[in-house]
Design a protein around this motif. Structure first.
Motif, mmCIF file in Angstrom:
data_model
loop_
_atom_site.group_PDB
_atom_site.id
_atom_site.type_symbol
_atom_site.label_atom_id
_atom_site.label_comp_id
_atom_site.label_asym_id
_atom_site.label_seq_id
_atom_site.Cartn_x
_atom_site.Cartn_y
_atom_site.Cartn_z
ATOM 1 N N GLY A 79 6.518 17.044 -2.220
ATOM 2 C CA GLY A 79 5.810 16.099 -1.322
ATOM 3 C C GLY A 79 5.628 14.754 -1.209
ATOM 4 N N MET A 80 5.106 13.798 -0.286
ATOM 5 C CA MET A 80 4.133 11.908 -0.528
ATOM 6 C C MET A 80 3.293 12.721 -0.776
ATOM 7 S SD MET A 80 3.880 9.194 -0.868
ATOM 8 C CE MET A 80 5.059 8.127 -1.149
ATOM 9 N N ALA A 81 2.414 12.147 -1.716
ATOM 10 C CA ALA A 81 0.963 11.718 -2.195
ATOM 11 C C ALA A 81 0.300 11.225 -1.082
ATOM 12 C CB ALA A 81 0.307 12.126 -3.484
ATOM 13 N N ALA A 82 -1.004 11.828 -0.584
ATOM 14 C CA ALA A 82 -1.848 10.903 0.212
ATOM 15 C C ALA A 82 -2.045 8.892 -0.305
ATOM 16 C CB ALA A 82 -3.488 11.333 0.261
ATOM 17 N N GLY A 83 -2.256 8.509 0.491
ATOM 18 C CA GLY A 83 -2.861 7.098 0.208
ATOM 19 C C GLY A 83 -1.312 6.208 0.385
ATOM 20 N N TYR A 84 -0.258 6.059 0.510
ATOM 21 C CA TYR A 84 0.575 5.790 0.843
ATOM 22 C C TYR A 84 0.464 5.324 2.148
ATOM 23 C CZ TYR A 84 5.726 3.881 2.120
ATOM 24 O OH TYR A 84 6.252 2.702 2.236
ATOM 25 N N ASP A 85 0.758 6.422 2.892
ATOM 26 C CA ASP A 85 0.923 5.779 4.831
ATOM 27 C C ASP A 85 -0.507 6.518 4.845
ATOM 28 O OD1 ASP A 85 1.733 5.993 7.230
ATOM 29 O OD2 ASP A 85 2.917 7.521 7.225
ATOM 30 N N LYS A 86 -1.381 5.262 4.781
ATOM 31 C CA LYS A 86 -3.248 5.764 4.838
ATOM 32 C C LYS A 86 -3.246 5.778 6.717
ATOM 33 C CE LYS A 86 -4.835 2.956 1.203
ATOM 34 N NZ LYS A 86 -6.025 3.997 0.449
ATOM 35 N N ASN A 87 -2.471 4.934 7.128
ATOM 36 C CA ASN A 87 -2.000 5.308 9.153
ATOM 37 C C ASN A 87 -1.841 6.083 9.545
ATOM 38 O OD1 ASN A 87 -5.237 2.878 8.265
ATOM 39 N ND2 ASN A 87 -3.832 1.480 7.625
ATOM 40 N N ALA A 88 -0.785 6.869 8.677
ATOM 41 C CA ALA A 88 0.189 7.877 10.337
ATOM 42 C C ALA A 88 0.884 6.851 10.498
ATOM 43 C CB ALA A 88 -0.735 8.848 10.437
ATOM 44 N N GLU A 89 1.258 5.809 10.008
ATOM 45 C CA GLU A 89 2.721 4.980 10.410
ATOM 46 C C GLU A 89 3.859 5.387 10.236
ATOM 47 O OE1 GLU A 89 1.095 0.416 10.311
ATOM 48 O OE2 GLU A 89 0.646 1.349 8.229
ATOM 49 N N VAL A 90 4.177 6.234 8.938
ATOM 50 C CA VAL A 90 5.539 6.389 8.658
ATOM 51 C C VAL A 90 6.020 7.731 7.958
ATOM 52 C CG1 VAL A 90 6.555 4.349 8.576
ATOM 53 C CG2 VAL A 90 5.148 5.357 6.751
#
Length: 359
Positions: free
Chosen positions: A58-69
């Motif tokens: 999985g992709m961890a939290a912190g990258y897509d902070k605002n649920a954009e992608v």
């Protein structure tokens, strides 16, 4: 790394880290980079907490902070994506500069401080994708100046329960003053009981995971395990960034304050993972995070007790093709070793990692 990935990395590294991050989000929003069709292999499927993960990465939290992608991330080959951390109110985070590349160590130090657009913006985007396939978790946090931080987490549960495949209670960032104090047993017990009650009152009841720091001693891990088990939490994510500083090669940059992520975090986070598996037993869901940048490191997290693994910093240095390469490598390993399921590996190195010192 492919020639295209090297070119992309070289281009992004001409920008400061925060600008490069924003550009990568913009590229994904526009449909770039174009990845090959994600690998589907029955042996990589993981059923956990009522969810069917197509693969354990999985992709961890912190990258897509605002649920954009989130859907674009799934398209890169991830089996699931976690958005956030999201706080009730928008907040700017800490002063810039606040992200530092430690290139020689393939690591990053950040002191972002939960910068995000707030619940309303993330909810709007997640509501728009409701009904689409794919597992998307939502990582919830508290505002820096909140008078009721536990209330902030309750608000996150109520707001996102209908849209999240799972929810992550993040009390382990080192960049919000006092946040990690919520890992102490008395505060943690109240937090988890109120979060679980908020979920019971919501229109949907997704699994709830607790994300913890790697900078914990054995007694603190024991207290967390007891509260997790006693409050019907579904799983634990081990771990967030570390405030410790193992030997690093990146000179003055390594002395910046904030949380360290990437390759140097692998051992410490994996030891904490194994210790939590020992404390929680075989049935509790655990996601392993920290230093995952290859199929080998992902597989080793599973051997140390993880059901699923996540990465973020590894992709900064290896490019957007990394998740596809890792999943392909895991599939090749399952074929070579004639595994019926990747889960057959779990705990095979548990004692080895749990016996190592945390410090």
């Amino acid at each position: 790394m492919s020639v295209l990935d090297r070119f992309g990395q070289k281009l992004l590294f001409t920008f400061d880290p925060e600008t490069a991050h924003s550009l990568s989000i913009a590229a994904l929003r526009c449909g770039l980079p174009v990845a090959g069709r994600p690998i589907r292999d029955e042996r990589l499927k993981v059923g956990l907490c009522g969810l069917d993960f197509p693969n354990p990465l999985g992709m961890a939290a912190g990258y897509d902070k605002n649920a954009e992608v989130p859907d674009a991330l799934l398209g890169l080959g991830f089996g699931f994506a976690e958005v956030g951390t999201v706080t009730p109110l928008p907040q700017a985070g800490n002063p810039k500069p606040r992200i530092f590349r430690l290139t020689a160590d393939e690591a990053v130090i950040n002191r972002l401080g939960f910068n995000n657009e707030g619940h309303a913006a993330a909810e709007k985007r997640l509501a728009a994708r409701k009904g689409r396939p794919g597992i998307v978790g939502v990582n919830i946090g508290a505002n820096k100046d909140s008078a009721d931080r536990i209330g902030d987490y309750e608000s996150g549960v109520s707001r996102f329960a209908a849209y999240a495949s799972y929810l992550t209670v993040n009390i382990s960032s080192p960049n919000t003053p006092g946040l990690r104090n919520m890992q102490a047993r008395e505060q943690l017990g109240e937090l988890l009981s109120r979060v679980v009650a908020a979920r019971a009152a919501a229109s949907a009841q997704p699994p709830v995971f607790l994300k913890i720091a790697p900078d914990l001693v054995e007694a603190e891990l024991e207290d967390i395990a007891a509260e997790v088990a006693g409050n019907r939490v579904d799983g634990v994510i081990v771990s967030n960034t570390t405030i410790s500083r193992p030997p690093l090669r990146s000179g003055d940059t390594a002395r910046e304050t904030g949380g360290l992520s990437g390759r140097p975090l692998f051992d410490r986070s994996t030891i904490a993972l194994a210790r939590m598996r020992k404390l929680l037993g075989p049935d509790m869901a655990i996601i392993g995070v920290g230093g995952v940048d290859s199929a080998d490191t992902a597989l080793e997290k599973i051997r140390a007790g993880a059901d699923l693994v996540q990465l973020y910093t590894g992709m900064i240095y290896a490019g957007p093709a990394l998740p596809g390469r890792i999943v392909a490598g895991m599939a090749r390993f399952a074929e070579t070793e004639r595994l019926k399921s990747i889960r057959d590996l779990r705990d095979s190195h548990l004692d080895r990692w749990a016996s190592k010192p945390l410090s």
